[in-house]
Design a protein around this motif. Structure first.
Motif: not given
Length: 215
Positions: A187-213
């Protein structure tokens, strides 16, 4: 109940898929076909919610079947399940209307999740295929976004091709909570599915998760 058609020319593969899906309480296999023409006929008769389609079959191959099903039985969502992860196959399958692309060795969990995602109007692609395709995108560039740190962690794991269960285990949250986060992210990104979420991540550089806690 999600009604599924299996189209594959190998008896052992159809048996394996039928067994895996038969163990899911919300999925029922309503037909099986060993070639594309038979699959099309069955789809018109049974009107399944999801069709699992192999690429290399006698007669009409799976890529053409995907296109024809989109015209003849538009309510049926197609997930291509194959041994071959050639880029040309992936691109053609998605261009012809497939909402998922899985490799046959992806495992039972990913197969059932792909069926559920397809039935819900979402899309799922095998992790190794997703990562390879998304890396073909342009060089990442930072962008303003409305996501929380937790949502960014989930986005990064989606970009790695993780399932909801795997994301939950990594972040110490339930798969249901992951699903809720994904809905908010879409909803926030205005995309329809997880493939589009992944594409946004690669396109914007948000591909590395923080150390999980732990929360």
């Amino acid at each position: 109940m999600i009604r599924v058609l299996i189209a594959d020319d190998q008896d052992a593969v159809r048996f394996s898929f039928r067994t895996i899906l038969g163990a899911a309480p919300d999925i029922r296999v309503v037909g099986e076909a060993a070639d594309g023409n038979a699959a099309l006929t069955l789809a018109k008769e049974q009107l399944p919610d999801v069709a699992l389609v192999d690429i290399r079959m006698p007669g009409m191959d799976g890529l053409e079947l995907t296109r024809v099903l989109g015209e003849a039985v538009p309510a049926t969502r197609v997930v291509v399940v194959t041994t071959y992860d050639l880029d040309a196959y992936v691109h053609t399958a998605l261009r012809n209307g497939a909402c998922g692309f899985l490799l046959k060795h992806s495992g039972a969990g990913l197969l059932t999740e792909a069926v559920r995602a397809a039935a819900a109007g979402d899309a799922l692609i095998s992790p190794e295929v997703t990562v390879r395709l998304l890396r073909e995108l342009a060089t990442p560039s930072p962008a303003e976004h409305p996501l929380t740190d937790r949502e960014l962690d989930i986005v990064a794991l989606v970009a790695e091709g993780r399932t909801n269960a795997e994301i939950g285990a990594t972040l110490y949250i339930t798969a249901g909570t992951v699903k809720t986060h994904l809905a908010n992210i879409q909803q926030k990104l205005g995309v329809e599915n997880r493939v589009a979420i992944a594409a946004w991540a690669w396109d914007t550089g948000h591909c590395t998760p923080r150390r999980p806690t732990r929360p």
